[in-house]
Design a protein around this motif. Structure first.
Motif, PDB file in Angstrom:
ATOM      1  N   GLY A  52      31.056  26.899  20.776  1.00  0.00           N
ATOM      2  CA  GLY A  52      31.856  27.847  21.691  1.00  0.00           C
ATOM      3  C   GLY A  52      31.410  29.097  21.741  1.00  0.00           C
ATOM      4  O   GLY A  52      31.324  29.802  22.800  1.00  0.00           O
ATOM      5  N   LEU A  53      31.060  29.679  20.571  1.00  0.00           N
ATOM      6  CA  LEU A  53      30.363  30.947  20.523  1.00  0.00           C
ATOM      7  C   LEU A  53      29.215  30.931  21.284  1.00  0.00           C
ATOM      8  O   LEU A  53      28.840  32.003  21.821  1.00  0.00           O
ATOM      9  CB  LEU A  53      30.411  31.438  19.145  1.00  0.00           C
ATOM     10  N   GLY A  54      28.507  30.017  21.288  1.00  0.00           N
ATOM     11  CA  GLY A  54      27.281  29.849  21.632  1.00  0.00           C
ATOM     12  C   GLY A  54      27.164  29.924  23.208  1.00  0.00           C
ATOM     13  O   GLY A  54      26.276  30.626  24.158  1.00  0.00           O
ATOM     14  N   HIS A  55      28.366  29.250  23.878  1.00  0.00           N
ATOM     15  CA  HIS A  55      28.523  29.538  25.354  1.00  0.00           C
ATOM     16  C   HIS A  55      28.660  30.888  25.689  1.00  0.00           C
ATOM     17  O   HIS A  55      28.500  31.343  26.665  1.00  0.00           O
ATOM     18  CB  HIS A  55      29.715  28.467  25.644  1.00  0.00           C
ATOM     19  N   VAL A  56      29.987  31.618  24.763  1.00  0.00           N
ATOM     20  CA  VAL A  56      30.229  32.879  25.175  1.00  0.00           C
ATOM     21  C   VAL A  56      28.850  33.863  25.148  1.00  0.00           C
ATOM     22  O   VAL A  56      28.828  34.626  25.947  1.00  0.00           O
ATOM     23  CB  VAL A  56      31.276  33.250  24.081  1.00  0.00           C
ATOM     24  N   ALA A  57      28.087  33.830  24.157  1.00  0.00           N
ATOM     25  CA  ALA A  57      27.090  34.548  23.943  1.00  0.00           C
ATOM     26  C   ALA A  57      25.634  34.261  25.002  1.00  0.00           C
ATOM     27  O   ALA A  57      25.122  35.399  25.285  1.00  0.00           O
ATOM     28  CB  ALA A  57      26.048  34.227  22.741  1.00  0.00           C
ATOM     29  N   MET A  58      26.011  33.478  25.734  1.00  0.00           N
ATOM     30  CA  MET A  58      24.902  33.436  27.183  1.00  0.00           C
ATOM     31  C   MET A  58      25.416  34.677  28.215  1.00  0.00           C
ATOM     32  O   MET A  58      24.543  35.015  28.743  1.00  0.00           O
ATOM     33  CB  MET A  58      25.360  31.991  27.734  1.00  0.00           C
TER      34      MET A  58
ATOM     35  N   THR B 171      50.307  25.612  22.184  1.00  0.00           N
ATOM     36  CA  THR B 171      49.794  24.356  22.755  1.00  0.00           C
ATOM     37  C   THR B 171      48.724  24.757  23.898  1.00  0.00           C
ATOM     38  O   THR B 171      48.037  23.649  24.093  1.00  0.00           O
ATOM     39  CB  THR B 171      51.085  23.525  23.267  1.00  0.00           C
ATOM     40  N   SER B 172      48.788  25.677  24.476  1.00  0.00           N
ATOM     41  CA  SER B 172      47.998  26.205  25.504  1.00  0.00           C
ATOM     42  C   SER B 172      46.752  26.674  25.150  1.00  0.00           C
ATOM     43  O   SER B 172      45.839  27.025  25.839  1.00  0.00           O
ATOM     44  CB  SER B 172      48.591  27.207  26.652  1.00  0.00           C
ATOM     45  N   GLY B 173      46.638  27.010  23.815  1.00  0.00           N
ATOM     46  CA  GLY B 173      45.427  27.388  22.910  1.00  0.00           C
ATOM     47  C   GLY B 173      44.448  26.735  23.617  1.00  0.00           C
ATOM     48  O   GLY B 173      43.211  27.302  23.812  1.00  0.00           O
ATOM     49  N   ASP B 174      44.084  25.386  23.629  1.00  0.00           N
ATOM     50  CA  ASP B 174      42.904  24.562  23.740  1.00  0.00           C
ATOM     51  C   ASP B 174      42.528  24.946  25.315  1.00  0.00           C
ATOM     52  O   ASP B 174      41.311  24.877  25.656  1.00  0.00           O
ATOM     53  CB  ASP B 174      43.328  22.978  23.759  1.00  0.00           C
ATOM     54  N   VAL B 175      43.583  24.868  26.088  1.00  0.00           N
ATOM     55  CA  VAL B 175      42.993  25.343  27.391  1.00  0.00           C
ATOM     56  C   VAL B 175      42.368  26.626  27.719  1.00  0.00           C
ATOM     57  O   VAL B 175      41.384  26.980  28.147  1.00  0.00           O
ATOM     58  CB  VAL B 175      44.319  25.319  28.435  1.00  0.00           C
ATOM     59  N   ALA B 176      43.048  27.688  26.975  1.00  0.00           N
ATOM     60  CA  ALA B 176      42.542  28.864  26.897  1.00  0.00           C
ATOM     61  C   ALA B 176      41.067  28.978  26.336  1.00  0.00           C
ATOM     62  O   ALA B 176      40.045  29.733  26.704  1.00  0.00           O
ATOM     63  CB  ALA B 176      43.334  29.932  26.106  1.00  0.00           C
ATOM     64  N   LEU B 177      40.757  28.278  25.209  1.00  0.00           N
ATOM     65  CA  LEU B 177      39.529  28.313  24.564  1.00  0.00           C
ATOM     66  C   LEU B 177      38.514  27.514  25.386  1.00  0.00           C
ATOM     67  O   LEU B 177      37.462  28.136  25.532  1.00  0.00           O
ATOM     68  CB  LEU B 177      39.716  27.529  23.096  1.00  0.00           C
TER      69      LEU B 177
ATOM     70  N   MET C   1      38.475  27.717  28.813  1.00  0.00           N
ATOM     71  CA  MET C   1      38.047  28.598  29.909  1.00  0.00           C
ATOM     72  C   MET C   1      37.215  29.384  29.205  1.00  0.00           C
ATOM     73  O   MET C   1      36.229  30.104  29.913  1.00  0.00           O
ATOM     74  CB  MET C   1      39.469  29.263  30.385  1.00  0.00           C
ATOM     75  N   LEU C   2      37.308  30.092  28.039  1.00  0.00           N
ATOM     76  CA  LEU C   2      36.428  31.026  27.561  1.00  0.00           C
ATOM     77  C   LEU C   2      35.010  30.606  27.110  1.00  0.00           C
ATOM     78  O   LEU C   2      34.125  31.187  27.543  1.00  0.00           O
ATOM     79  CB  LEU C   2      37.301  31.574  26.213  1.00  0.00           C
ATOM     80  N   PHE C   3      35.136  29.340  26.748  1.00  0.00           N
ATOM     81  CA  PHE C   3      33.931  28.674  26.482  1.00  0.00           C
ATOM     82  C   PHE C   3      33.118  28.430  27.667  1.00  0.00           C
ATOM     83  O   PHE C   3      31.841  28.871  28.098  1.00  0.00           O
ATOM     84  CB  PHE C   3      34.081  27.427  25.888  1.00  0.00           C
ATOM     85  N   TYR C   4      33.561  27.843  28.713  1.00  0.00           N
ATOM     86  CA  TYR C   4      32.841  27.388  30.084  1.00  0.00           C
ATOM     87  C   TYR C   4      32.743  28.689  30.769  1.00  0.00           C
ATOM     88  O   TYR C   4      31.881  28.831  31.741  1.00  0.00           O
ATOM     89  CB  TYR C   4      33.453  26.276  30.686  1.00  0.00           C
TER      90      TYR C   4
END
Length: 288
Positions: free
Chosen positions: A41-47, A84-90, A92-95
């Motif tokens: 996930g951090l790799g996606h954000v670092a892009m 429970t909405s944490g997975d959705v937020a993550l 969106m952050l990744f992609y």
């Protein structure tokens, strides 16, 4: 070794050594707390940070580090709230990070998706002298945290409630783990690539766990495995002209498979030794 005659290969091997040491150093803690995909996930954000570096004509490594740290802090805040909405937020952050990187790199003057692809999958020819300086500084930080605070970090990863009762600053240590993981991602960017760095955080640790007992032994062996495959894969890239990131990861998978094959007879030997020791204790009790 003729590859050492070329400055770019010397830089690549130095960078590979830094990746080999840092990735499993933080990966051991992430595996312990079941956050093995955090590096991905951090790799996606670092892009997005890499693309911003090209857009602002600044160092992609430092810019990726800054953006990844911000993303890591956001991830930790979402995780700690446990909604429970944490997975959705993550997600969106990744992609969002991936999409933002592609969009920004196309807006950057002189930038192209080729620059982003090399950051995504690694390339030994992209390691510049200034990158080595940045990587050494960042790697020193990662090793200082993961080795110097290993007892505190292990306690937090093992049982947060117990760590909190003992007086440890759990929230601060959790943030430190997240930030250290973000820094490690950018250290590995040039050699392994942002999309494959998570593999180097997880696979050597998983391989070491097949034959070791105890946290310290796992950490040491994982770092040794990672260092070996990183250097070997980078050297192989020079001789057979293959991508460095995929070569290193495939070598790590090969080591994992070998360790798995060794673990079965080793487990049987340990079980036999345990039974023998139990029988000796039983005989001693009978004599008493």
């Amino acid at each position: 070794m003729d590859l050492l005659h070329y400055p770019f290969m010397v830089r690549a091997l130095i960078a590979a050594g830094l990746v080999g040491l840092t990735a499993p150093a933080i990966g051991t803690y992430l595996v312990q707390r079941r956050q093995a995909v955090m590096g991905d996930g951090l790799g996606h954000v670092a892009m997005t940070g890499v693309a911003l570096g090209f857009l602002l004509r600044s160092s992609p490594v430092w810019m990726a580090t800054a953006v990844a740290i911000v993303g890591a802090i956001g991830m930790e805040i979402i995780r700690s709230r446990g909604r429970t909405s944490g997975d959705v937020a993550l997600a969106m952050l990744f992609y969002g990070g991936l999409a933002g990187g592609v969009m920004i790199i196309n807006l950057a003057p002189g930038g192209s998706t080729t620059n982003l692809i090399s950051a995504m999958f690694g390339s030994i020819t992209t390691v510049a002298p200034e990158d080595i300086i940045a990587m050494v500084i960042l790697a020193a930080f990662v090793l200082a945290v993961t080795v110097g605070l290993r007892r505190q970090l292990f306690a937090v990863c093992q049982d947060e409630e117990f760590a909190r009762v003992t007086g440890l600053p759990v929230r601060a240590l959790n943030l430190l783990i997240a930030v250290t993981a973000a820094v490690t991602v950018t250290v590995a960017m040039r050699i392994v690539g942002l999309l494959l760095v998570s593999a180097m955080m997880v696979i050597p640790v998983a391989a070491a766990q097949r034959i070791t007992r105890g946290f310290a032994a796992t950490l040491g062996l994982a770092m040794a495995i990672s260092l070996t495959v990183a250097l070997t894969g980078s050297a192989a890239t020079y001789y057979i002209d293959v991508p460095s990131g995929s070569t290193i990861v495939l070598l790590a998978i090969g080591v994992f498979m070998a360790m798995t094959a060794l673990s079965a007879p080793l487990a049987r030997r340990r079980a036999k030794a345990a039974r023998a020791a139990e029988e000796v204790c039983t005989r001693d009790d009978v004599k008493v």
